[in-house]
Design a protein around this motif. Structure first.
Motif, PDB file in Angstrom:
ATOM      1  N   TYR A 129     -34.240 -17.594 -19.703  1.00 26.17           N
ATOM      2  CA  TYR A 129     -34.949 -16.322 -19.836  1.00 26.17           C
ATOM      3  C   TYR A 129     -35.912 -16.355 -21.025  1.00 26.17           C
ATOM      4  CZ  TYR A 129     -36.076 -11.421 -20.181  1.00 26.17           C
ATOM      5  OH  TYR A 129     -36.774 -10.249 -20.255  1.00 26.17           O
ATOM      6  N   LEU A 130     -35.471 -16.928 -22.130  1.00 24.13           N
ATOM      7  CA  LEU A 130     -36.345 -17.019 -23.294  1.00 24.13           C
ATOM      8  C   LEU A 130     -37.603 -17.827 -22.977  1.00 24.13           C
ATOM      9  CD1 LEU A 130     -33.710 -17.582 -26.134  1.00 24.13           C
ATOM     10  CD2 LEU A 130     -35.132 -15.558 -25.788  1.00 24.13           C
ATOM     11  N   ASN A 131     -37.432 -18.904 -22.235  1.00 28.55           N
ATOM     12  CA  ASN A 131     -38.603 -19.705 -21.844  1.00 28.55           C
ATOM     13  C   ASN A 131     -39.547 -18.912 -20.945  1.00 28.55           C
ATOM     14  OD1 ASN A 131     -37.759 -21.976 -23.278  1.00 28.55           O
ATOM     15  ND2 ASN A 131     -36.603 -22.798 -21.547  1.00 28.55           N
ATOM     16  N   ALA A 132     -38.967 -18.107 -20.061  1.00 28.93           N
ATOM     17  CA  ALA A 132     -39.794 -17.299 -19.162  1.00 28.93           C
ATOM     18  C   ALA A 132     -40.584 -16.252 -19.930  1.00 28.93           C
ATOM     19  CB  ALA A 132     -38.910 -16.629 -18.108  1.00 28.93           C
ATOM     20  N   VAL A 133     -39.935 -15.638 -20.935  1.00 32.74           N
ATOM     21  CA  VAL A 133     -40.630 -14.635 -21.760  1.00 32.74           C
ATOM     22  C   VAL A 133     -41.740 -15.296 -22.564  1.00 32.74           C
ATOM     23  CG1 VAL A 133     -40.381 -13.017 -23.677  1.00 32.74           C
ATOM     24  CG2 VAL A 133     -38.631 -13.112 -21.901  1.00 32.74           C
ATOM     25  N   LYS A 134     -41.450 -16.437 -23.143  1.00 32.11           N
ATOM     26  CA  LYS A 134     -42.453 -17.147 -23.932  1.00 32.11           C
ATOM     27  C   LYS A 134     -43.649 -17.524 -23.074  1.00 32.11           C
ATOM     28  CE  LYS A 134     -42.970 -21.130 -27.028  1.00 32.11           C
ATOM     29  NZ  LYS A 134     -42.278 -22.319 -27.609  1.00 32.11           N
ATOM     30  N   ALA A 135     -43.385 -17.903 -21.820  1.00 30.50           N
ATOM     31  CA  ALA A 135     -44.450 -18.337 -20.929  1.00 30.50           C
ATOM     32  C   ALA A 135     -45.407 -17.208 -20.570  1.00 30.50           C
ATOM     33  CB  ALA A 135     -43.853 -18.937 -19.653  1.00 30.50           C
ATOM     34  N   THR A 136     -44.959 -15.954 -20.683  1.00 31.69           N
ATOM     35  CA  THR A 136     -45.857 -14.840 -20.368  1.00 31.69           C
ATOM     36  C   THR A 136     -47.001 -14.743 -21.365  1.00 31.69           C
ATOM     37  OG1 THR A 136     -44.637 -13.193 -21.694  1.00 31.69           O
ATOM     38  CG2 THR A 136     -43.927 -13.546 -19.408  1.00 31.69           C
ATOM     39  N   GLY A 137     -46.779 -15.208 -22.601  1.00 30.74           N
ATOM     40  CA  GLY A 137     -47.805 -15.115 -23.638  1.00 30.74           C
ATOM     41  C   GLY A 137     -48.048 -13.698 -24.114  1.00 30.74           C
ATOM     42  N   TYR A 138     -47.169 -12.776 -23.724  1.00 27.18           N
ATOM     43  CA  TYR A 138     -47.378 -11.360 -24.067  1.00 27.18           C
ATOM     44  C   TYR A 138     -47.114 -11.102 -25.548  1.00 27.18           C
ATOM     45  CZ  TYR A 138     -46.812  -6.278 -23.958  1.00 27.18           C
ATOM     46  OH  TYR A 138     -46.935  -4.937 -24.210  1.00 27.18           O
ATOM     47  N   LEU A 139     -46.136 -11.797 -26.099  1.00 29.01           N
ATOM     48  CA  LEU A 139     -45.775 -11.600 -27.502  1.00 29.01           C
ATOM     49  C   LEU A 139     -46.446 -12.648 -28.383  1.00 29.01           C
ATOM     50  CD1 LEU A 139     -41.931 -10.980 -27.112  1.00 29.01           C
ATOM     51  CD2 LEU A 139     -43.671  -9.249 -27.602  1.00 29.01           C
ATOM     52  N   ARG A 140     -46.889 -12.227 -29.560  1.00 30.97           N
ATOM     53  CA  ARG A 140     -47.375 -13.188 -30.546  1.00 30.97           C
ATOM     54  C   ARG A 140     -46.228 -14.125 -30.902  1.00 30.97           C
ATOM     55  NH1 ARG A 140     -50.211 -10.432 -35.419  1.00 30.97           N
ATOM     56  NH2 ARG A 140     -51.700  -9.987 -33.748  1.00 30.97           N
ATOM     57  N   LEU A 141     -46.534 -15.393 -31.131  1.00 30.03           N
ATOM     58  CA  LEU A 141     -45.495 -16.405 -31.286  1.00 30.03           C
ATOM     59  C   LEU A 141     -44.504 -16.042 -32.381  1.00 30.03           C
ATOM     60  CD1 LEU A 141     -44.283 -19.059 -30.471  1.00 30.03           C
ATOM     61  CD2 LEU A 141     -45.892 -20.231 -31.977  1.00 30.03           C
ATOM     62  N   ARG A 142     -44.992 -15.591 -33.527  1.00 31.68           N
ATOM     63  CA  ARG A 142     -44.074 -15.239 -34.617  1.00 31.68           C
ATOM     64  C   ARG A 142     -43.156 -14.096 -34.208  1.00 31.68           C
ATOM     65  NH1 ARG A 142     -47.356 -15.481 -40.399  1.00 31.68           N
ATOM     66  NH2 ARG A 142     -48.092 -17.627 -40.222  1.00 31.68           N
ATOM     67  N   THR A 143     -43.707 -13.139 -33.489  1.00 36.97           N
ATOM     68  CA  THR A 143     -42.903 -12.012 -33.031  1.00 36.97           C
ATOM     69  C   THR A 143     -41.841 -12.492 -32.044  1.00 36.97           C
ATOM     70  OG1 THR A 143     -44.779 -10.514 -33.287  1.00 36.97           O
ATOM     71  CG2 THR A 143     -42.969  -9.755 -31.899  1.00 36.97           C
ATOM     72  N   ILE A 235     -42.583  -6.594 -20.603  1.00 40.69           N
ATOM     73  CA  ILE A 235     -42.251  -8.013 -20.477  1.00 40.69           C
ATOM     74  C   ILE A 235     -41.634  -8.296 -19.113  1.00 40.69           C
ATOM     75  CG2 ILE A 235     -40.711  -9.823 -21.339  1.00 40.69           C
ATOM     76  CD1 ILE A 235     -41.190  -8.800 -24.135  1.00 40.69           C
ATOM     77  N   LEU A 236     -40.726  -7.418 -18.670  1.00 42.38           N
ATOM     78  CA  LEU A 236     -40.043  -7.651 -17.389  1.00 42.38           C
ATOM     79  C   LEU A 236     -41.004  -7.745 -16.227  1.00 42.38           C
ATOM     80  CD1 LEU A 236     -36.908  -5.335 -17.746  1.00 42.38           C
ATOM     81  CD2 LEU A 236     -37.023  -7.819 -17.966  1.00 42.38           C
ATOM     82  N   LYS A 237     -42.086  -6.995 -16.277  1.00 36.50           N
ATOM     83  CA  LYS A 237     -43.038  -7.046 -15.172  1.00 36.50           C
ATOM     84  C   LYS A 237     -43.922  -8.291 -15.223  1.00 36.50           C
ATOM     85  CE  LYS A 237     -46.609  -4.143 -17.370  1.00 36.50           C
ATOM     86  NZ  LYS A 237     -47.277  -2.825 -17.313  1.00 36.50           N
ATOM     87  N   ARG A 238     -43.814  -9.059 -16.306  1.00 38.07           N
ATOM     88  CA  ARG A 238     -44.632 -10.263 -16.446  1.00 38.07           C
ATOM     89  C   ARG A 238     -43.849 -11.558 -16.235  1.00 38.07           C
ATOM     90  NH1 ARG A 238     -47.082  -6.486 -19.731  1.00 38.07           N
ATOM     91  NH2 ARG A 238     -49.372  -6.559 -19.819  1.00 38.07           N
ATOM     92  N   VAL A 239     -42.529 -11.531 -16.415  1.00 40.63           N
ATOM     93  CA  VAL A 239     -41.753 -12.763 -16.282  1.00 40.63           C
ATOM     94  C   VAL A 239     -41.746 -13.208 -14.824  1.00 40.63           C
ATOM     95  CG1 VAL A 239     -40.288 -12.380 -18.289  1.00 40.63           C
ATOM     96  CG2 VAL A 239     -39.603 -11.445 -16.079  1.00 40.63           C
ATOM     97  N   ARG A 240     -41.787 -14.512 -14.635  1.00 42.16           N
ATOM     98  CA  ARG A 240     -41.842 -15.084 -13.295  1.00 42.16           C
ATOM     99  C   ARG A 240     -40.786 -16.176 -13.145  1.00 42.16           C
ATOM    100  NH1 ARG A 240     -44.335 -11.212 -12.988  1.00 42.16           N
ATOM    101  NH2 ARG A 240     -46.500 -10.838 -12.310  1.00 42.16           N
TER     102      ARG A 240
END
Length: 465
Positions: A129-143, A235-240
């Protein structure tokens, strides 16, 4: 008496052994621990027959086919081997393992767990799940990294993944192994009930001190706020490519009432300013500039770190804070013009000719915008300023940030909470009200004079008349 699943397994095992305890059908089982994973007999002891509850919620039904659970790169997954024959199942388990090692999870799942396989299973791990969230690019990396660390902390403490010294071994792989143990946890196991139980245990560890309990509640709240942000609707609407559990980890989880967080000044600001001007300005001008920006402009550490001389409007006495190639502001509302007293502008103007940088504060460390972790080019300067502030009686955990709180309280006292919110560039006035609206001035309506009931002598009354 109802025969349990464990009793059935015990009977089945006993039937397969001789009187001396040897396996009838598995003469090589004694040496299985020494076999490589590429040998089919290695997998005989790894096979399982899983069970599930019937619709009545009470009856446990065993699946007749053998299954195996495999682990790879921090992820785990169950595979249905499609046979009740133990030897055939061991061969297939070995084949799946070899294919997984060579081709990875995606290929293995596509080949051995097609969509038509009985019913979908919740094999989604925390790491997936963490990888999927990161892949969306929605959050700034530090955040993202901050939120990720908070979720991992909660999961590790829920399931007892102990953090020893190896957690901090980034060179030899100790940290990687610790993270893999956490990331391999199935997300469906991180339930709201377990999160709520973790909250209570976190606070209980603080002991009986009211101060320690309040601190523990604030810390737990902070972890939950950050971790649950990973499951926000945006975020949930962006994860794939993931199948989420029916109930997400933080649904219905409530935060603690952490008590008042209003800032109460314990600083003699007049004495502090005088000391800074007398001590820091002539001897440590870069430290002095950081002090000026922190107190008089109410700037955050990251803003002070990368503020440039070109942002100062000398004529109108403002500092125009905006994003640059180096500076990334906390929120969109963080940008704006900061009004600075004419005396402070005059101090900065005096310090400008000796500056050796386009940044207001000169530092030997270069700026960086590629760091995933918090990085400050002025880190040594901030450390020195914090040391100096502590020597002057500023006992807060973050003395430099205390300067921002101090100016916020002063403005709220003199001009009201809305003015303080604008000056501090908060995105929501409730933040100002929660932290910075405590008045420093003493307020009294003068009713105390009614307690003066002493009878005055007649001559004194005459004299007053």
């Amino acid at each position: 008496m109802k025969t349990t699943l464990e009793q059935k397994r015990t009977v089945r095992d006993s039937e397969n052994r001789t009187e001396t305890g040897q396996w009838k059908s598995e003469p090589k089982a004694r040496k299985r621990g020494k076999l490589p994973k590429t040998h089919q007999d290695y997998w005989l002891g790894k096979l399982r027959k899983r069970s599930y509850l019937a619709p009545d919620g009470k009856t446990e039904i065993e699946i007749p086919l053998w299954q195996v659970r495999l682990f790879h790169v921090g992820k785990e997954g169950w595979f249905n081997l499609g046979t009740a024959n133990q030897a055939a199942a061991a061969v297939k388990a070995r084949d799946i393992y070899i294919f997984l090692m060579a081709n990875g999870w995606d290929a293995a799942l596509a080949k051995f767990k097609p969509e038509s396989d009985i019913a979908p299973r919740l094999d989604l791990s925390v790491g997936d799940y963490l990888n999927a969230v990161k892949a969306t690019g929605y959050l700034r990396l530090r955040t993202f990294l901050n939120y990720q660390n908070c979720l991992r902390t909660i999961v590790s403490e829920i399931f007892g993944v102990r953090a020893d010294e190896s957690k901090f071994d980034y060179r030899k792989g100790g940290n990687k192994k610790w993270v893999e143990r956490i990331d391999g946890t199935r997300l469906e196991r991180v339930t709201p009930a377990r999160v709520a139980d973790w909250q209570q245990k976190r606070v209980k560890k603080a002991g009986n001190s009211p101060t320690a309990i309040a601190s523990a509640k604030r810390t737990a709240n902070s972890y939950v706020r950050c971790a649950r942000s990973l499951f926000g609707k945006d975020i949930l609407k962006r994860v794939r490519g993931v199948q989420l559990p029916q109930k997400l980890p933080f649904v219905g989880v409530e935060l603690f009432e952490s008590g008042s967080m209003k800032y109460v000044s314990k600083i003699d600001v007049h004495a502090l300013i005088a000391a800074a001007r007398n001590e820091l300005k002539p001897q440590e001008p870069e430290i002095y500039k950081a002090f000026l920006l922190g107190l008089f402009a109410g700037m955050r550490r990251g803003e002070i770190d990368l503020a440039e001389w070109g942002m100062v409007d000398w004529q109108h006495g403002v500092l125009k804070l905006e994003e640059t190639d180096w500076l990334h502001l906390k929120t969109h509302d963080s940008a704006g013009e900061i009004t600075i007293d004419a005396e402070v502008i005059a101090e900065l103007r005096q310090l400008l000719p000796t500056s050796k940088s386009t940044f207001i504060i000169t530092s030997d460390r270069p700026p960086r915008n590629d760091s995933a972790r918090p990085y400050y080019r002025c880190e040594p300067i901030f450390d020195r300023l914090n040391e100096w502030l502590r020597s002057k009686g500023v006992k807060a955990n973050k003395p430099l940030h205390e300067m921002r709180k101090e100016i916020g309280a002063l403005i709220a006292t003199e001009h009201g909470i809305y003015a303080a919110s604008r000056f501090l560039r908060h995105s929501d006035i409730t933040t100002t009200a929660r932290h910075y609206a405590e008045h420093k001035s003493r307020i009294s309506v003068g009713l105390g004079k009614l307690l003066d009931t002493e009878i005055k002598p007649a001559d004194e009354k005459t004299a007053r008349a």
